[in-house]
Design an enzyme around this catalytic site. Structure first.
Site, PDB file in Angstrom:
ATOM      1  N   SER A   1     -10.842  -8.570   0.128  1.00 39.97           N
ATOM      2  CA  SER A   1     -11.943  -7.434  -0.426  1.00 39.97           C
ATOM      3  C   SER A   1     -12.639  -6.940   0.919  1.00 39.97           C
ATOM      4  O   SER A   1     -12.955  -5.390   0.866  1.00 39.97           O
ATOM      5  CB  SER A   1     -12.425  -7.843  -1.828  1.00 39.97           C
ATOM      6  OG  SER A   1     -12.107  -7.862  -2.924  1.00 39.97           O
TER       7      SER A   1
ATOM      8  N   GLN B   1      -1.163 -10.455   1.587  1.00 45.05           N
ATOM      9  CA  GLN B   1      -0.581 -11.265   0.632  1.00 45.05           C
ATOM     10  C   GLN B   1       0.919 -11.547   1.944  1.00 45.05           C
ATOM     11  O   GLN B   1       1.725 -11.940   1.418  1.00 45.05           O
ATOM     12  CB  GLN B   1       0.236 -10.523   0.220  1.00 45.05           C
ATOM     13  CG  GLN B   1      -0.916 -10.627  -1.729  1.00 45.05           C
ATOM     14  CD  GLN B   1      -0.498 -11.991  -2.194  1.00 45.05           C
ATOM     15  OE1 GLN B   1       0.177 -12.751  -2.133  1.00 45.05           O
ATOM     16  NE2 GLN B   1      -1.290 -11.537  -2.778  1.00 45.05           N
TER      17      GLN B   1
ATOM     18  N   CYS C   1      -6.929  -8.460 -11.775  1.00 41.67           N
ATOM     19  CA  CYS C   1      -8.164  -7.910 -11.704  1.00 41.67           C
ATOM     20  C   CYS C   1      -8.103  -7.058 -12.647  1.00 41.67           C
ATOM     21  O   CYS C   1      -8.712  -6.818 -13.483  1.00 41.67           O
ATOM     22  CB  CYS C   1      -8.178  -7.133 -10.480  1.00 41.67           C
ATOM     23  SG  CYS C   1      -8.108  -8.172  -8.923  1.00 41.67           S
TER      24      CYS C   1
HETATM   25  C1  PLP Z   1      -6.029 -10.946  -3.276  1.00 39.32           C
HETATM   26  C2  PLP Z   1      -6.275  -9.714  -2.413  1.00 39.32           C
HETATM   27  C3  PLP Z   1      -7.324  -9.111  -1.832  1.00 39.32           C
HETATM   28  C4  PLP Z   1      -8.380  -9.535  -2.064  1.00 39.32           C
HETATM   29  O1  PLP Z   1      -9.135  -9.904  -0.977  1.00 39.32           O
HETATM   30  P1  PLP Z   1      -9.670 -11.703  -2.049  1.00 39.32           P
HETATM   31  O2  PLP Z   1     -10.293 -12.184  -0.728  1.00 39.32           O
HETATM   32  O3  PLP Z   1      -9.274 -12.158  -3.273  1.00 39.32           O
HETATM   33  O4  PLP Z   1     -11.137 -10.445  -1.837  1.00 39.32           O
HETATM   34  C5  PLP Z   1      -6.574  -8.057  -1.365  1.00 39.32           C
HETATM   35  N1  PLP Z   1      -5.280  -7.477  -0.998  1.00 39.32           N
HETATM   36  C6  PLP Z   1      -4.299  -8.510  -1.176  1.00 39.32           C
HETATM   37  C7  PLP Z   1      -3.336  -7.461  -1.333  1.00 39.32           C
HETATM   38  C8  PLP Z   1      -4.761  -9.214  -2.175  1.00 39.32           C
HETATM   39  O5  PLP Z   1      -3.478  -9.944  -2.805  1.00 39.32           O
END
Ligand code: PLP
Length: 395
Positions: free
Chosen positions: A71, A179, A324
């Protein structure tokens, strides 16, 4: 048997990553900014980790900024791109309707600061095309941000083609590759993106650590004021154990990438084959253009939340979409972006696998899901109406 099939939410830390981290809690615990020997040993570990992460995505170590996760990397990338544009009077940003909230909410914040945002619609197969991006680019477009792999449905976007379209028109390109990294090949030179975000806990590293790749020439804005850490772009004492764990995990994932992809794809194909047999079900997202481990199905006549609770009771950890949105009763913004009706989007199930899943576990899932779907349909007034023809089937 209890099966963890929610690897798109987070993953198990690999033994190798955990073991690499341990000494940095108890032995090499110096502050990397300190001039004494313990501090310098921490600094050496930080530098080695930066080089390992850079190497895994074919970047230079000077182009890697460690962050507190995916994030934060998304926030930093988008704000940096926006500020670079604003300095040339460009205040338009293009993204898509199915991004992660770390992207969408950062864009909302920028809108309040006078930026204009175009969210491209997503095609029914869960893919954004370079043509759509090209058509949306304007004279005042500063930045395009499109995710590499969607976290809810697992579809892969044509990032290299989108970056080409952006660069032809002098627009910066960021991709949320949280991802993708550790799951499919990611080479920043081949992709030719300007910025890319990643998070360790999505590839068997620890939580709370990630990285932003920003190519040479990008004016990275610091979003956390403080000391001169990360070349002045992120204040705060570096999370050395986390960063070391991230480097170990990315190294491990990229070493075995091809074999792991083949193995996990095999497991996924078996899931798709069997779960597609459930009547009035649909696989969301393109059949082929997808990451090895993630599948997302909709089952008509049931609620995703009840499905998850019953699956948990039967020994399967899954998700209805993104972690989320669970807890709220709104259907996933991703499935709505694909054009699915609310009623259908409500009955969604995401199963996301990793290299730690076994074929026996997949058989367990294949048994549990149809049982739970049948059971819930048996109690569903909506399913009853569908069966009696009082309501048209949408799948
Ligand atoms: C999990 C995820 C995030 C956020 O990552 P965090 O390390 O949890 O802050 C952002 N973008 C995608 C596509 C995610 O799967």
């Amino acid at each position: 048997m209890y099966v963890y099939a929610d690897n798109a939410a987070t993953t198990q830390v690999s033994r190798r990553a955990a073991e690499a981290m341990l000494p940095y809690f108890t032995e090499v615990y110096g502050n990397a900014s300190s001039l004494h020997t313990p501090g310098q040993r921490a600094m050496e570990a930080l530098q080695a980790a930066r080089e390992a992460v850079a190497k895994a995505i074919n970047a230079d170590h000077k182009e890697i900024y460690f962050t507190g996760g995916g994030s934060e990397a998304d926030n930093q990338a988008i704000i940096s791109g926006a500020m670079m544009g604003a300095r040339q009077g460009k205040k338009h940003i293009i993204s898509t309707a199915f991004e992660h909230h770390a992207v969408l909410h950062t864009l909302d914040k920028l809108k309040k600061q006078g930026f204009e945002v175009t969210l491209l619609p997503v095609h029914e197969n869960g893919v954004v095309t370079p043509e759509d991006v090209a058509a949306a680019i304007r004279e005042d477009t500063a930045l395009v941000t499109v995710m590499f792999v969607n976290n809810e449905i697992g579809t892969i976007q044509p990032i290299a083609d989108i970056a080409r379209v952006c660069h032809e028109k002098g627009v910066l390109m960021h991709t949320d590759a949280v991802q993708a990294v550790g799951h499919i090949p990611v080479d920043v030179k081949a992709l030719d993106v300007d910025m890319l975000s990643m998070a360790a806990h999505k590839f068997h590293g620890p939580k709370g650590v990630g990285a932003l790749y920003a190519r040479k020439g990008i004016a990275v804005v610091n979003v956390i004021e403080g000391g001169q850490q990360e070349r002045g772009k992120r204040g705060g004492t570096e999370n050395i154990p986390g960063i070391v764990g991230m480097a170990a995990a990315i190294g491990e994932a990229t070493e075995h990438l091809e074999d792991d992809m083949k193995y996990v794809t095999g497991l996924r194909e078996r899931l798709i084959e069997e779960l597609s047999k459930i009547p009035h079900s649909r696989l969301n997202g393109d059949r082929e253009k997808r990451v090895p481990g993630t599948v997302n199905f909709c089952f008509e006549g049931i609620e995703g939340e009840s499905l998850l609770l019953w699956l948990d009771a039967k020994g399967v950890a899954a998700s209805s979409g993104s972690a989320c949105t669970s807890g709220s009763l709104d259907p996933s913004h991703v499935l709505l972006a694909l054009g699915l009706p609310h009623e259908v989007a409500h009955g969604s199930l995401r199963l996301s696998l990793s290299v730690y899943n076994t074929p026996e576990e997949i058989e367990h899932i294949i048994q549990a899901v149809p049982e739970v779907v049948d059971y819930l349909r048996g109690m569903s007034p909506v399913w009853d109406e569908l069966e009696r023809g009082e309501r048209p089937h949408l799948i």
